[in-house]
Every structure is written in structure tokens, then in C-alpha cells.
Design a protein around this motif. Structure first.
Motif, PDB file in Angstrom:
ATOM      1  N   GLU A  78      49.099  35.891  31.437  1.00  0.00           N
ATOM      2  CA  GLU A  78      48.913  37.262  30.981  1.00  0.00           C
ATOM      3  C   GLU A  78      48.341  37.217  29.575  1.00  0.00           C
ATOM      4  OE1 GLU A  78      52.641  39.435  31.151  1.00  0.00           O
ATOM      5  OE2 GLU A  78      51.678  40.632  32.727  1.00  0.00           O
ATOM      6  N   VAL A  79      47.325  37.995  29.335  1.00  0.00           N
ATOM      7  CA  VAL A  79      46.750  38.061  27.991  1.00  0.00           C
ATOM      8  C   VAL A  79      46.633  39.530  27.588  1.00  0.00           C
ATOM      9  CG1 VAL A  79      45.515  35.878  28.154  1.00  0.00           C
ATOM     10  CG2 VAL A  79      44.400  37.950  28.932  1.00  0.00           C
ATOM     11  N   PRO A  80      46.732  39.800  26.279  1.00  0.00           N
ATOM     12  CA  PRO A  80      46.619  41.184  25.839  1.00  0.00           C
ATOM     13  C   PRO A  80      45.238  41.750  26.150  1.00  0.00           C
ATOM     14  CG  PRO A  80      47.333  39.741  24.043  1.00  0.00           C
ATOM     15  CD  PRO A  80      46.933  38.857  25.171  1.00  0.00           C
ATOM     16  N   ARG A  81      45.222  42.988  26.555  1.00  0.00           N
ATOM     17  CA  ARG A  81      43.975  43.650  26.895  1.00  0.00           C
ATOM     18  C   ARG A  81      43.001  43.678  25.716  1.00  0.00           C
ATOM     19  NH1 ARG A  81      43.591  48.292  31.195  1.00  0.00           N
ATOM     20  NH2 ARG A  81      41.346  48.472  31.163  1.00  0.00           N
ATOM     21  N   ASP A  82      43.556  43.684  24.501  1.00  0.00           N
ATOM     22  CA  ASP A  82      42.723  43.703  23.283  1.00  0.00           C
ATOM     23  C   ASP A  82      41.707  42.560  23.256  1.00  0.00           C
ATOM     24  OD1 ASP A  82      44.483  45.644  22.687  1.00  0.00           O
ATOM     25  OD2 ASP A  82      45.500  44.552  21.070  1.00  0.00           O
ATOM     26  N   LEU A  83      42.062  41.445  23.889  1.00  0.00           N
ATOM     27  CA  LEU A  83      41.165  40.291  23.889  1.00  0.00           C
ATOM     28  C   LEU A  83      39.846  40.592  24.588  1.00  0.00           C
ATOM     29  CD1 LEU A  83      43.349  37.137  24.631  1.00  0.00           C
ATOM     30  CD2 LEU A  83      42.303  37.847  22.487  1.00  0.00           C
ATOM     31  N   VAL A 105      36.824  27.129  30.943  1.00  0.00           N
ATOM     32  CA  VAL A 105      37.320  27.311  32.303  1.00  0.00           C
ATOM     33  C   VAL A 105      36.950  28.721  32.756  1.00  0.00           C
ATOM     34  CG1 VAL A 105      39.416  27.575  33.712  1.00  0.00           C
ATOM     35  CG2 VAL A 105      39.272  25.723  32.045  1.00  0.00           C
ATOM     36  N   MET A 106      36.515  28.830  34.007  1.00  0.00           N
ATOM     37  CA  MET A 106      36.214  30.130  34.578  1.00  0.00           C
ATOM     38  C   MET A 106      37.525  30.767  35.021  1.00  0.00           C
ATOM     39  SD  MET A 106      33.412  31.528  34.608  1.00  0.00           S
ATOM     40  CE  MET A 106      32.181  32.398  35.479  1.00  0.00           C
ATOM     41  N   VAL A 107      37.832  31.956  34.545  1.00  0.00           N
ATOM     42  CA  VAL A 107      39.051  32.634  34.989  1.00  0.00           C
ATOM     43  C   VAL A 107      38.684  33.933  35.701  1.00  0.00           C
ATOM     44  CG1 VAL A 107      40.433  31.634  33.128  1.00  0.00           C
ATOM     45  CG2 VAL A 107      39.393  33.898  32.805  1.00  0.00           C
ATOM     46  N   THR A 108      39.554  34.320  36.631  1.00  0.00           N
ATOM     47  CA  THR A 108      39.330  35.534  37.420  1.00  0.00           C
ATOM     48  C   THR A 108      40.444  36.527  37.115  1.00  0.00           C
ATOM     49  OG1 THR A 108      38.435  34.125  39.155  1.00  0.00           O
ATOM     50  CG2 THR A 108      38.960  36.390  39.774  1.00  0.00           C
ATOM     51  N   VAL A 109      40.102  37.790  36.928  1.00  0.00           N
ATOM     52  CA  VAL A 109      41.107  38.826  36.687  1.00  0.00           C
ATOM     53  C   VAL A 109      41.835  39.114  37.996  1.00  0.00           C
ATOM     54  CG1 VAL A 109      41.463  41.242  36.050  1.00  0.00           C
ATOM     55  CG2 VAL A 109      39.775  39.844  34.815  1.00  0.00           C
ATOM     56  N   VAL A 110      43.186  38.956  37.981  1.00  0.00           N
ATOM     57  CA  VAL A 110      43.947  39.185  39.212  1.00  0.00           C
ATOM     58  C   VAL A 110      44.914  40.367  39.094  1.00  0.00           C
ATOM     59  CG1 VAL A 110      43.741  36.849  40.118  1.00  0.00           C
ATOM     60  CG2 VAL A 110      45.631  37.386  38.575  1.00  0.00           C
ATOM     61  N   ALA A 111      45.156  40.860  37.877  1.00  0.00           N
ATOM     62  CA  ALA A 111      45.993  42.054  37.716  1.00  0.00           C
ATOM     63  C   ALA A 111      45.614  42.728  36.412  1.00  0.00           C
ATOM     64  CB  ALA A 111      47.471  41.686  37.714  1.00  0.00           C
ATOM     65  N   VAL A 112      45.602  44.050  36.423  1.00  0.00           N
ATOM     66  CA  VAL A 112      45.269  44.798  35.211  1.00  0.00           C
ATOM     67  C   VAL A 112      46.353  45.841  34.982  1.00  0.00           C
ATOM     68  CG1 VAL A 112      43.564  46.255  34.055  1.00  0.00           C
ATOM     69  CG2 VAL A 112      42.806  44.545  35.715  1.00  0.00           C
ATOM     70  N   GLU A 113      47.013  45.764  33.802  1.00  0.00           N
ATOM     71  CA  GLU A 113      47.978  46.793  33.443  1.00  0.00           C
ATOM     72  C   GLU A 113      47.536  47.433  32.144  1.00  0.00           C
ATOM     73  OE1 GLU A 113      52.108  45.182  33.998  1.00  0.00           O
ATOM     74  OE2 GLU A 113      50.861  43.798  35.148  1.00  0.00           O
ATOM     75  N   GLU A 114      48.304  48.403  31.687  1.00  0.00           N
ATOM     76  CA  GLU A 114      47.881  49.158  30.521  1.00  0.00           C
ATOM     77  C   GLU A 114      47.637  48.264  29.302  1.00  0.00           C
ATOM     78  OE1 GLU A 114      49.649  53.214  28.772  1.00  0.00           O
ATOM     79  OE2 GLU A 114      49.728  52.880  30.946  1.00  0.00           O
ATOM     80  N   GLU A 115      48.604  47.380  29.031  1.00  0.00           N
ATOM     81  CA  GLU A 115      48.511  46.549  27.825  1.00  0.00           C
ATOM     82  C   GLU A 115      48.035  45.133  28.124  1.00  0.00           C
ATOM     83  OE1 GLU A 115      49.455  47.478  24.646  1.00  0.00           O
ATOM     84  OE2 GLU A 115      49.752  49.539  25.365  1.00  0.00           O
ATOM     85  N   MET A 116      48.317  44.668  29.328  1.00  0.00           N
ATOM     86  CA  MET A 116      48.100  43.264  29.637  1.00  0.00           C
ATOM     87  C   MET A 116      47.170  43.082  30.840  1.00  0.00           C
ATOM     88  SD  MET A 116      50.032  41.804  27.356  1.00  0.00           S
ATOM     89  CE  MET A 116      50.402  40.115  27.801  1.00  0.00           C
ATOM     90  N   VAL A 117      46.468  41.931  30.794  1.00  0.00           N
ATOM     91  CA  VAL A 117      45.599  41.568  31.905  1.00  0.00           C
ATOM     92  C   VAL A 117      46.032  40.181  32.375  1.00  0.00           C
ATOM     93  CG1 VAL A 117      43.221  40.976  32.534  1.00  0.00           C
ATOM     94  CG2 VAL A 117      43.654  42.913  31.008  1.00  0.00           C
ATOM     95  N   THR A 118      46.166  39.985  33.670  1.00  0.00           N
ATOM     96  CA  THR A 118      46.505  38.659  34.186  1.00  0.00           C
ATOM     97  C   THR A 118      45.231  37.984  34.689  1.00  0.00           C
ATOM     98  OG1 THR A 118      48.623  39.543  34.909  1.00  0.00           O
ATOM     99  CG2 THR A 118      48.017  37.373  35.740  1.00  0.00           C
ATOM    100  N   VAL A 119      45.006  36.785  34.155  1.00  0.00           N
ATOM    101  CA  VAL A 119      43.842  36.023  34.599  1.00  0.00           C
ATOM    102  C   VAL A 119      44.310  34.740  35.271  1.00  0.00           C
ATOM    103  CG1 VAL A 119      42.274  36.928  32.838  1.00  0.00           C
ATOM    104  CG2 VAL A 119      43.567  34.840  32.360  1.00  0.00           C
ATOM    105  N   ASP A 120      43.513  34.251  36.200  1.00  0.00           N
ATOM    106  CA  ASP A 120      43.852  33.069  36.987  1.00  0.00           C
ATOM    107  C   ASP A 120      42.747  32.037  36.826  1.00  0.00           C
ATOM    108  OD1 ASP A 120      44.573  31.239  38.872  1.00  0.00           O
ATOM    109  OD2 ASP A 120      44.844  32.683  40.496  1.00  0.00           O
TER     110      ASP A 120
END
Ligand code: ZN
Length: 160
Positions: A78-83, A105-120
Motif C-alpha cells: 500500500e502506498v499513499p495516493r500522494d505519490l 519493477v513494473m507494478v500494477t494497481v490492484v486496489a484504490v482507496e481514498e488515501e491509499m493505493v495498493t500496487v502489486d
């Protein structure tokens, strides 16, 4: 001529997962040319094609360990959306290059929330069992130049 180390192999292929979904295919894109033994294609497929010759049809069922590896849950984070400033709409499936200690590394967005984004950081085909239907069109010796570059030149290979 049989497929062996350093031969150029030209193939038509269809790749499906265990549900029969087509993941990739040379249909439309044209045949793929690769240099055998150089890691141009996944290990499991090189093993299946070794010793075959032009005209052979090969079916190969390849486990993840000999394809794109097993999925590693710790490559999700999980990384902050600000990034992602400068990107208005972050959507599932978007891909970004991420700098890590091991290099980019190539990462893919797998979840998006208000503050956080999960990348894989897993390869999209990690953990997937791959089923190849291959027809070998041509097997030939690689040129000196192709061996030096580690890939095939011309049709189905690198154009440069
Ligand atoms: Zn080259």
C-alpha cells in the motif's frame, strides 16, 4: 534441423490458462522468432521445444515455476495516493515503473482507496499455469550477429 542450443526457432503459438481463456497468441501479430537457449522465452517452453523440428505441433502445459514464477504476497504494498501526484485518475490495472533496491519493477494497481493505493509487483502471469499450443514453422542456425546480440533479427524478431 532440430531445435537445439543457439538455433533460431520460428513458431506460431496460442497461450491459454487452465480455464481455456486465451492469454496471448501469434494470430494477427505474426509468428514469433526466438533464439533457443538464451532465455528469450520462458524456461518451460524452451524445454518443451528442444529436439523438435519444423512442422511439429507441440502442446506444453507449464507450471508457474517454469513460467513467470509463483505469486509473492509480499510484493504487494500500500502506498499513499500522494505519490501519484500528477495523475488525475488512478484506475485498477494501471501500470507504473517503481524504483526499488533491486532496480526498476513494473507494478500494477490492484486496489484504490481514498488515501491509499495498493500496487502489486508480481508479473501479471505469476502463479498462472500456462498451456501452449505451438506449431514450429522454421528452425535454422543463428547468425554470428544474432548470437552476439542474444536475439533473432528480421521477421518475428528484432528489427534493427
Ligand atoms: Zn540485435
Amino acid at each position: 534441423m532440430k531445435v537445439s542450443e543457439n538455433s533460431v526457432v520460428v513458431i506460431d503459438y496460442k497461450l491459454t490458462d487452465n480455464d481455456g481463456e486465451v492469454i496471448d497468441s501469434s494470430e494477427g501479430a505474426g509468428p514469433l522468432a526466438y533464439l533457443h537457449g538464451m532465455g528469450n522465452i520462458i524456461t518451460g517452453l524452451e524445454e518443451a521445444l528442444l529436439g523438435k523440428e519444423a512442422g511439429d505441433e507441440v502442446k506444453a502445459s507449464i507450471e508457474p515455476a517454469k513460467a513467470y514464477g509463483e505469486r509473492q504476497e509480499d510484493m504487494k504494498q500500500e502506498v499513499p495516493r500522494d505519490l501519484f501526484s500528477g495523475i488525475d485518475n488512478i484506475e485498477l490495472g494501471m501500470q507504473f515503473q517503481s524504483e526499488t533496491e533491486q532496480g526498476p519493477v513494473m507494478v500494477t494497481v490492484v486496489a484504490v482507496e481514498e488515501e491509499m493505493v495498493t500496487v502489486d509487483g508480481n508479473h501479471p502471469l505469476a502463479g498462472v499455469h500456462l498451456n501452449f499450443d505451438v506449431t514450429i514453422r522454421e528452425v535454422r542456425e543463428a547468425s554470428e550477429e544474432e548470437l552476439a546480440h542474444g536475439h533473432v533479427h528480421g521477421e518475428g524478431g528484432h528489427q534493427h
